[in-house]
Design a protein around this motif. Sequence first.
Motif, PDB file in Angstrom:
ATOM      1  N   TYR A 189     -96.519 -23.375 -24.317  1.00 37.82           N
ATOM      2  CA  TYR A 189     -96.836 -24.802 -24.253  1.00 37.82           C
ATOM      3  C   TYR A 189     -97.686 -25.107 -23.023  1.00 37.82           C
ATOM      4  O   TYR A 189     -98.628 -25.902 -23.078  1.00 37.82           O
ATOM      5  CB  TYR A 189     -95.564 -25.656 -24.195  1.00 37.82           C
ATOM      6  N   ALA A 193    -101.485 -26.326 -22.987  1.00 34.49           N
ATOM      7  CA  ALA A 193    -101.822 -27.553 -22.254  1.00 34.49           C
ATOM      8  C   ALA A 193    -102.936 -27.285 -21.250  1.00 34.49           C
ATOM      9  O   ALA A 193    -103.837 -28.109 -21.078  1.00 34.49           O
ATOM     10  CB  ALA A 193    -100.584 -28.090 -21.542  1.00 34.49           C
ATOM     11  N   SER A 198    -104.993 -29.800 -19.149  1.00 31.53           N
ATOM     12  CA  SER A 198    -103.920 -30.433 -18.394  1.00 31.53           C
ATOM     13  C   SER A 198    -103.846 -29.890 -16.960  1.00 31.53           C
ATOM     14  O   SER A 198    -103.904 -28.681 -16.749  1.00 31.53           O
ATOM     15  CB  SER A 198    -102.613 -30.162 -19.139  1.00 31.53           C
ATOM     16  N   GLN A 202    -100.011 -33.210 -14.827  1.00 29.52           N
ATOM     17  CA  GLN A 202     -99.954 -33.694 -16.218  1.00 29.52           C
ATOM     18  C   GLN A 202     -99.025 -32.824 -17.051  1.00 29.52           C
ATOM     19  O   GLN A 202     -98.288 -33.331 -17.893  1.00 29.52           O
ATOM     20  CB  GLN A 202    -101.372 -33.701 -16.817  1.00 29.52           C
ATOM     21  N   TYR A 206     -96.155 -34.354 -19.255  1.00 24.72           N
ATOM     22  CA  TYR A 206     -96.323 -34.287 -20.707  1.00 24.72           C
ATOM     23  C   TYR A 206     -95.528 -33.161 -21.371  1.00 24.72           C
ATOM     24  O   TYR A 206     -95.264 -33.203 -22.555  1.00 24.72           O
ATOM     25  CB  TYR A 206     -97.801 -34.129 -21.070  1.00 24.72           C
ATOM     26  N   ILE A 207     -95.202 -32.109 -20.592  1.00 23.74           N
ATOM     27  CA  ILE A 207     -94.497 -30.964 -21.198  1.00 23.74           C
ATOM     28  C   ILE A 207     -93.084 -30.839 -20.628  1.00 23.74           C
ATOM     29  O   ILE A 207     -92.097 -30.938 -21.348  1.00 23.74           O
ATOM     30  CB  ILE A 207     -95.273 -29.639 -20.960  1.00 23.74           C
ATOM     31  N   PRO A 210     -90.597 -34.236 -21.022  1.00 21.43           N
ATOM     32  CA  PRO A 210     -90.047 -34.484 -22.371  1.00 21.43           C
ATOM     33  C   PRO A 210     -89.238 -33.313 -22.922  1.00 21.43           C
ATOM     34  O   PRO A 210     -88.244 -33.521 -23.606  1.00 21.43           O
ATOM     35  CB  PRO A 210     -91.277 -34.744 -23.239  1.00 21.43           C
ATOM     36  N   LEU A 211     -89.650 -32.088 -22.594  1.00 23.37           N
ATOM     37  CA  LEU A 211     -88.937 -30.948 -23.184  1.00 23.37           C
ATOM     38  C   LEU A 211     -87.655 -30.597 -22.433  1.00 23.37           C
ATOM     39  O   LEU A 211     -86.855 -29.808 -22.918  1.00 23.37           O
ATOM     40  CB  LEU A 211     -89.863 -29.729 -23.276  1.00 23.37           C
TER      41      LEU A 211
ATOM     42  N   ARG B  73    -110.020 -25.315 -19.075  1.00 25.16           N
ATOM     43  CA  ARG B  73    -110.525 -26.532 -19.721  1.00 25.16           C
ATOM     44  C   ARG B  73    -112.038 -26.673 -19.593  1.00 25.16           C
ATOM     45  O   ARG B  73    -112.659 -27.385 -20.375  1.00 25.16           O
ATOM     46  CB  ARG B  73    -109.822 -27.769 -19.145  1.00 25.16           C
ATOM     47  N   ALA B  85     -97.747 -22.773 -30.567  1.00 23.90           N
ATOM     48  CA  ALA B  85     -97.591 -23.583 -29.341  1.00 23.90           C
ATOM     49  C   ALA B  85     -97.867 -25.057 -29.582  1.00 23.90           C
ATOM     50  O   ALA B  85     -98.515 -25.721 -28.777  1.00 23.90           O
ATOM     51  CB  ALA B  85     -98.499 -23.039 -28.227  1.00 23.90           C
ATOM     52  N   TYR B  87     -96.899 -28.842 -29.465  1.00 25.82           N
ATOM     53  CA  TYR B  87     -95.963 -29.587 -28.619  1.00 25.82           C
ATOM     54  C   TYR B  87     -94.914 -30.214 -29.524  1.00 25.82           C
ATOM     55  O   TYR B  87     -95.233 -31.084 -30.348  1.00 25.82           O
ATOM     56  CB  TYR B  87     -96.711 -30.655 -27.823  1.00 25.82           C
ATOM     57  N   HIS B  89     -92.545 -32.310 -29.191  1.00 26.23           N
ATOM     58  CA  HIS B  89     -92.151 -33.716 -29.056  1.00 26.23           C
ATOM     59  C   HIS B  89     -93.271 -34.648 -29.470  1.00 26.23           C
ATOM     60  O   HIS B  89     -93.111 -35.868 -29.377  1.00 26.23           O
ATOM     61  CB  HIS B  89     -91.718 -33.984 -27.616  1.00 26.23           C
ATOM     62  N   MET B  90     -94.401 -34.104 -29.890  1.00 31.44           N
ATOM     63  CA  MET B  90     -95.525 -34.953 -30.287  1.00 31.44           C
ATOM     64  C   MET B  90     -95.750 -34.828 -31.793  1.00 31.44           C
ATOM     65  O   MET B  90     -95.480 -33.784 -32.383  1.00 31.44           O
ATOM     66  CB  MET B  90     -96.801 -34.505 -29.567  1.00 31.44           C
ATOM     67  N   PHE B  98    -104.196 -34.472 -27.979  1.00 32.34           N
ATOM     68  CA  PHE B  98    -103.715 -34.304 -26.597  1.00 32.34           C
ATOM     69  C   PHE B  98    -104.850 -33.963 -25.632  1.00 32.34           C
ATOM     70  O   PHE B  98    -104.981 -34.575 -24.566  1.00 32.34           O
ATOM     71  CB  PHE B  98    -102.622 -33.235 -26.559  1.00 32.34           C
ATOM     72  N   LEU B 102    -106.283 -36.248 -22.496  1.00 36.24           N
ATOM     73  CA  LEU B 102    -106.383 -35.784 -21.110  1.00 36.24           C
ATOM     74  C   LEU B 102    -107.816 -35.925 -20.601  1.00 36.24           C
ATOM     75  O   LEU B 102    -108.038 -36.182 -19.418  1.00 36.24           O
ATOM     76  CB  LEU B 102    -105.937 -34.325 -21.000  1.00 36.24           C
TER      77      LEU B 102
END
Lengths: 294, 360
Positions: A189, A193, A198, A202, A206-207, A210-211, B73, B85, B87, B89-90, B98, B102
């Motif tokens: 994760y 991200a 990320s 962040q 965001y990870i 919540p997790l 990125r 992978a 997420y 919770h999304m 996502f 960002l």
Amino acid sequence: MANPTSRAYARRSTYPGWFFLPAAIIYGVLFLVPTFASLYFSLTRWSLFSSEFIGLTNFYQFFEEPFLVQGLVNTVIFAMITSGLKVVLGLLLAVLLTSRIALRGYLRSVVFFPVLVSTVGVGITFTVLMHPTQGAINVALELVGIDGPHWLTNPSLALYSVALVDVWKGVGLATVIYIAGLVAIPKDYYEAARIDGSTPTQSFFYITLPLSRPATVTVITLSFIGGLKTFDLIWAMTRGGPGFSSDTIASIIYKQYQAGFYGLSTAGNVVLFVLIALLVVPLTMYLNRREGHE
Amino acid sequence: MAGLELKAIQKSYGAVEVIKGVNLEISHGEFVVFVGPSGCGKSTLLRMIAGLEDISAGELWIAGKKCNHVEPRDRGIAMVFQSYALYPHMTVYENFGFGLKLAKTPKDVRDRKIRDAARILQMEHLLDRKPSQLSGGQRQRVAIGRAIVRQPEVFLFDEPLSNLDAALRVDMRMELANLHRDLGSTMIYVTHDQVEAMTLADKIVVLNGGVVQQVGSPIELYQRPENLFVAGFIGSPKMNFTEVTIDSINGGQVTVSGADIQPTELSADTTGLGEGDTVTLGTRPHDLLADASGNISGHVSLVERLGNETNVSLKLRSGATWLVVLDGDRELRHGQELQLGIEDQKAMIFDAAGQARHMA
């Protein structure tokens, strides 16, 4: 011949009925009987040897206790401060102690150490440390030019001082729960991200945050209940004082016991039980609903 | 134009060197597959391109920019993970968006891109679901969608189909091929499944022990493997090997024989080879024919009748077992003797160093 219902039960259940009997007896004698007995005694004038049914008089009297309202407010403040700080600090410490640092295993055991120490011992130690003139804390503050407050003797500060000590003592358990939660979050994760752009901050919001919700739910529930029924640390450090400024429901109940008002203090315990149920049941229902939703 | 260049790329963990100087050029729009056995370094190489692993030595250039120390990125890449992978919770919508969120992409642009990607992957009706409410194939598509939304110059896939069942894997393979055709982006794909490699790739990079064994088109690798490792790894079922001795050399022709094979004449690059040398003969199971006058004989140890073809395991004199794929349905008995010939001299010779001796 067994009827169809009991046969259906026998098929469903792993064990035969008699297998549950020892546990059921222990449960009945040690848990059910005292619970119902305390409900009964809260409605009596009780001297340990004899009791006289007086209806709800104990409850009226308990709520006429002049500092009960303050005790109630103190209890809720104490529970909120301690559980809130344990969540924040526990998570931050867990993030630190799951990162790549030297002596990680050793540091994890150090943060847990206060949990293992006797609460009364911690209370006495911090009473000494928080002494307004000779305590190590104020002596240290004085060295950097700060005039330390009267931690335990200032009525508007005493409750918060005890709450800080409670956080110090209990944050290790919250940290361990969070560590277990954090190491269970798959590394993928964070990598996904990172590729999504990320930053570490962040990723935390965001990870990680919540997790680690299941751990947060556990920490909030445990420390909130612990905070609502707190007694030993308060008693060891301030005995509810100065005056009644750091009294909680549990310390008020204890004072009633000390004064020999057994029926009255049992009524206080019932009030505490109802208060915990009223606050914690909706809280856990809310937290678990959100968790299940995710 | 998003080509990639890897110049003498190395990766070591302490004293352990896992990638040993990889040089590779990937052109814009190419579908390149890294293939090799477990632990060969293919995933590590991909992760180095992604920026998830540091590069110990060498240079990585993406779209003309040196990227050794560039954050993932900023490399213009997107990656699909083996575990997906996603997420948890999304929702699918939030997973897709996502990266854009960002990057502070305006909400309306973000929404359009998410819906475009969902349309390409036929997932519009699943945007409100959480990953836990999706099947394996749907999750896989979300992972791909998350990559598409970012409109990367280079897509990286790390064994993306290995968690799917066989039928779904075939479907997804075709979808990926279509996606590559439609998007025209550069794609780098890691797999240990050489069927995936053969069917998807424009170019295959075969890795073993952190070293590139061969780079080439799937057919090139199949028909002209450069060494024993590639010959054995590419092609399903695997190539059969046996040790033989060179009896005579006549220009580009060499006659070999061994315990399992009568004297057989083959074409080969004979430079540096001499009579009496021991070499390895390799032949693919599909290139063997049942032939009563053939040079190879053995006893049938297992028969798999598939209708259109028959797979036969043949125990040779030396004790080695060869796999033979015969056309059509053959009724063969266990223990029966079978004579085989090699079709059109389709056998390869590998020298003592394991290098193939193809005719130029």
